[in-house]
Structure formats: C-alpha cells, structure tokens
Scaffold this motif. Structure first.
Motif, short mmCIF file in Angstrom:
data_model
loop_
_atom_site.label_atom_id
_atom_site.label_comp_id
_atom_site.label_asym_id
_atom_site.label_seq_id
_atom_site.Cartn_x
_atom_site.Cartn_y
_atom_site.Cartn_z
N GLU A 82 7.82 -13.16 16.49
CA GLU A 82 6.66 -13.50 15.83
C GLU A 82 5.39 -13.17 16.40
N LYS A 83 5.54 -13.05 17.81
CA LYS A 83 4.24 -12.86 18.70
C LYS A 83 3.63 -11.57 18.23
N PRO A 84 4.24 -10.35 18.09
CA PRO A 84 3.62 -9.27 18.04
C PRO A 84 3.05 -9.18 16.55
N LEU A 85 3.35 -10.15 15.51
CA LEU A 85 2.63 -10.16 14.32
C LEU A 85 1.51 -11.15 14.15
N LYS A 86 1.07 -11.73 15.27
CA LYS A 86 -0.05 -12.78 14.85
C LYS A 86 -0.97 -12.52 14.12
N ASN A 87 -1.64 -11.10 14.62
CA ASN A 87 -3.00 -10.77 14.17
C ASN A 87 -2.79 -9.30 13.26
N LEU A 88 -1.71 -9.14 12.91
CA LEU A 88 -1.29 -7.86 11.97
C LEU A 88 -1.48 -8.21 10.74
N THR A 89 -2.44 -7.23 10.12
CA THR A 89 -2.53 -7.36 8.57
C THR A 89 -2.62 -5.87 8.16
N SER A 90 -2.25 -6.08 6.77
CA SER A 90 -2.06 -4.69 6.19
C SER A 90 -3.32 -3.74 6.49
N PRO A 91 -3.32 -2.36 6.65
CA PRO A 91 -4.25 -1.47 6.92
C PRO A 91 -4.53 -1.07 5.52
N ASP A 92 -3.88 -1.16 4.51
CA ASP A 92 -4.35 -0.97 3.08
C ASP A 92 -3.73 -1.46 2.24
N PRO A 93 -4.39 -2.71 1.72
CA PRO A 93 -3.85 -3.71 1.04
C PRO A 93 -3.54 -3.30 -0.47
N GLN A 94 -4.04 -2.26 -0.86
CA GLN A 94 -3.81 -1.66 -2.30
C GLN A 94 -2.42 -0.88 -2.34
N HIS A 95 -2.13 -0.02 -1.29
CA HIS A 95 -1.04 0.45 -1.24
C HIS A 95 -0.31 0.87 0.18
N GLY A 96 -0.58 -0.27 0.82
CA GLY A 96 -0.38 -0.20 2.26
C GLY A 96 1.18 -0.62 2.98
N PHE A 97 1.37 -0.65 3.93
CA PHE A 97 2.49 -0.97 4.66
C PHE A 97 2.19 -2.07 5.80
N TRP A 98 3.07 -3.15 5.93
CA TRP A 98 2.94 -4.26 7.04
C TRP A 98 4.08 -4.11 7.88
N ASP A 99 3.82 -3.92 9.03
CA ASP A 99 4.91 -4.04 10.03
C ASP A 99 5.82 -2.94 9.98
N GLN A 100 5.42 -1.73 9.47
CA GLN A 100 6.21 -0.49 9.16
C GLN A 100 7.23 -0.58 8.17
#
Length: 446
Positions: free
Chosen positions: A345-363
């Motif tokens: 969980e720790k690396p994901l704390k402040n991770l948000t999608s860079p492109d909410p329309q057609h993006g990717f989260w955590d690869q």
C-alpha cells in the motif's frame, strides 16, 4: 529471419537503429533480405539527447534510410533526472518504440554474440544464477507498460508506421510486441567488416571506450580471457546451454503453478493478487519456490526486473516460517491456508491516474471509460475499507484490500470493482489481466 518469423513473413517489420556499427549493419542486411521477400521496413532512432552528437547520428540514419528507400523517424527522449540513467534510458527506449510502432508486431534489434558474452560476464560477477546467466533470447515479447498513446507531433521527426486502428488493434489482439535479434550469432567485428566492404557509414559512440562503464571494462578484458581459452564463442555457447536449463525450470514452475496457485478474484472482478496453497508450496523444491515467488513479485508490482537473490531468499524463509514481509513493491503474507502476494500500500498513497479519461493507474489497471467529472483513481486504503459494506462476504482480507484501486470523488467512494461497488466495468487489469496475459504465460516469458 526465416528461423525467427518464417515461412509466412509479416508485410511490415520495424527496426531500431541507433547509428552504431551493429545496428547499421542490421539495417543493411535487412534491406538486402527484404528485396527477396518483399517485406516493408520501418526504421526508428531513439535520440536520448545525452550527447551532442546524437542528433547528428540520428540524421545520418535518416539519410541512409532515404537512400535505401525506407521510412524513418527520430523519436526524442528527455531524462527527468530521476533514477539510474542507464536503466531509465533502456526502459524509455522500449516505451517509445512501443508508442512509435503503431500496429507493427515485430521490431528488430542488433544485439550480437559479443553483447551476449559481455552480459554473461557482468552477471557472473554479480553472482547471478541460471536466469541471469542464460543467453538473451533471439525473440522476446514486450508487454506494454500501460501507455498505448500514439506519439505527439512534437515528439518525433519523420514518418511513422501505420497508425490507423492503433488502439483498436491492441484492444482486439495484443498490447505486446516482439523484439527480434537476428544478429545474435554474429560477431561485432564481422558486422563492421561488412559495413567497411559496402562503404556504409556508421557512428562510434565515445562512451563505448570509457572504462568508467562496467560493460566497457568487460569488453576490454575479452582478449585476455580469450588467451586463457575463455573465448566469446565458448561463453556464448555456455549461456545457450543455461538458457535450455532455464526453459526447463520455467516449465516446471508453470506445472507447479497450475497445481497449487491461482490469481485472486472475487465474484465481481480480479484483485491482482497471486495466491499459492501453503501445503503444496511447502513440498516443492526450493528453486521452484524462489522462481514462483520472484515472478509473483514482479507480476504484481509490474516491475521491469526480478528482485535480487539475497532479499528474495530471506523473504522465502520468512514465508516458509509462517511470516511475511515486503519486497519489490509488494507485500507477502502466510495466511491460514495460502500464501498471498499483493501490492504494497505504501507506494500507492499519493498515486492518482495521470489521465482520468483514458489513463492507467499503477501501470496495470486501465480505465476503459471516462470517469465522472472530478473523479480520480486512488487506492482503497483504510478510509475505503470502512465504507465497504459487503467486505465480510468476499475473500479479500483487510491487509490486501487497502491497495486495490477505487474511484473517488473527494471523500466519496464511487466504485471499487473487486467489491462490486459502483456501476462495474470501471477498471480492468493492465496488462496481465487481458486474455493471453496470464501468470502462467508470464512465468514462461520472464
């Protein structure tokens, strides 16, 4: 090329050409080969911008391609200064080639027998095992790192391969492409002799003579090793034998995986975890245990490389003793009946999608549909766990649930597919959750 792709060759093939002797020889060889088989070449040069000469070298490649009649594009990369430069450049090269290639499925690279031998010696020095010492494959499947976006006009100079149906082709067929290495059986000196005879230009990178780089020091030591009977040919043959051993170990790991493992999911969606039955795992030979654990960590974290041997062995010992730990961006726990590998969980704390329309989260999590205005992807966390009403009805424990992706709008939880919260279809595993990208296939290709 017949052994790699024949007898039914694709109509279009990509080439990665830097301007160095190896890649320019590959370009010339491929040009002469395509005249017989009618294959169209598309050439790309990745300009890392790390040397003043790089732009001139890219222009030289473009000029040679024009003379041969092949389309060429120079794709520029700018290092942001983070991480290890060589690792960043290597990964950026694959990512940019992935975005450049359009609908092409095959890209040639000019690694030689010398490269193979140098890599063997560098890894031998680090104490690598069978996997590290195995010969590089003459064909390797590269899975997309999460970005299927075509290149923007300001990112390249020249002509791109066919881009029509770019995203559709990857959705319907595969997000991956294959790197082919047709020059692995050739020596570097032979390729340069070939270029000299044909009066083909090439560029010499001065860093290839700089002893501050480990590969250069190894390269300069090869003549001394040759006098001791440790020739490049002998080293390459040893690496090939280890490759065969590695393939047998991979097959064994897949067999064990199918007997004792499964990928985590609920009745609603995948969770992205790797689960191994403890009773079955404990009775397996240690080499296979390490192989399953290493692949599981790499698969769940989407890391480009395997974890190092020493911390991996230590983590395995803790798991076999009923404990757990974190490594490689993952957390592992010995639960009552199974071992669970899940995203830390720790690396994901402040991770948000860079492109909410057609993006990717955590690869590895893709958003196929536009999100509501103001919404974003964050991990579920403690806050989301408290909001899930049916958490006791699923098999997801608290420690693994916190790293799951969820759709948030401020403090309001809009969706979490793994728990069936929200309209559904908001998230899909990337890239391993697609058809054909199972963990078993991952074991065979890593």
């Amino acid at each position: 090329m017949g052994g790699l792709l024949g007898p039914d060759f694709p109509g279009d093939i990509g080439l990665a050409v830097s301007g160095g002797g190896d890649s320019m020889a590959m370009l010339t060889l491929a040009h002469n080969w395509t005249r017989v088989w009618g294959v169209r070449l598309w050439v790309v040069t990745i300009d890392h911008g790390l040397r003043r000469e790089s732009a001139t070298e890219a222009a030289m490649v473009a000029q040679e391609c024009a003379a041969l009649g092949w389309p060429h594009a120079t794709v520029k990369w700018h290092w942001d200064g983070s991480g290890n430069l060589q690792d960043a450049a290597r990964q950026a090269r694959l990512d940019l080639i992935d975005r450049w290639r359009g609908v092409l499925r095959h890209v040639l690279m000019a690694h030689t027998k010398d490269d193979l031998s140098e890599t063997f010696l560098m890894r031998f020095k680090r104490g690598s095992g069978v996997d590290g010492l195995s010969a590089m494959r003459d064909r390797r499947e590269i899975h997309g790192a999460g970005s299927a976006a075509a290149l923007e006009e300001n990112e390249f100079l020249g002509e791109l391969p066919p881009q029509s149906g770019f995203r559709e082709a990857r959705e319907m067929q595969s997000d991956s492409f294959e790197v082919l290495r047709p020059c692995l059986s050739m020596r570097r000196e032979d390729l340069r002799h070939y270029l000299t005879v044909l009066k083909t230009p090439w560029a010499e990178d001065p860093s290839n003579l700089d002893p501050k780089y480990e590969r250069v020091r190894v390269r300069q030591s090869l003549p001394d090793l040759d006098r001791l009977g440790l020739s490049v040919d002998l080293i390459a043959e040893t690496a090939k034998r280890l490759r065969r051993a590695q393939e047998a170990l991979q097959q064994r790991a897949v067999q064990v995986w199918r007997d004792i493992g499964h990928e985590g999911r609920t009745e609603y969606a995948r969770t992205g975890d790797i689960l191994l039955t403890r009773s079955g795992f404990d009775g397996v030979e240690r080499e296979t245990q390490l192989r399953l654990l290493a692949a599981g960590l790499q698969y769940v974290s989407s890391a480009p490389y395997r974890p190092r041997a020493e911390p991996l062995e230590a983590l395995l010992d803790r798991l076999l003793g009923g404990g757990g730990g974190t490594l490689h961006g993952c957390e592992c726990r010995a639960e009552k009946e199974q071992l669970r590998i899940f995203r830390e969980e720790k690396p994901l704390k402040n991770l948000t999608s860079p492109d909410p329309q057609h993006g990717f989260w955590d690869q590895r999590w893709r958003i196929p549909a536009p999100l509501p205005d103001g919404a974003q992807i964050r991990n579920l966390g403690d806050e989301g766990w408290r909001l899930i009403e049916n958490k006791r009805d699923t098999a997801i424990p608290y420690h693994a649930a916190r790293s799951l992706p969820a759709v948030w709008k401020g403090d309001v939880l809009l969706a979490c597919d793994a728990f069936g919260v929200g309209p559904g279809g908001g998230l899909a595993l990337w890239p391993h959750g697609r058809a054909g990208h199972s963990f078993a296939r991952f074991l065979l290709s890593h």
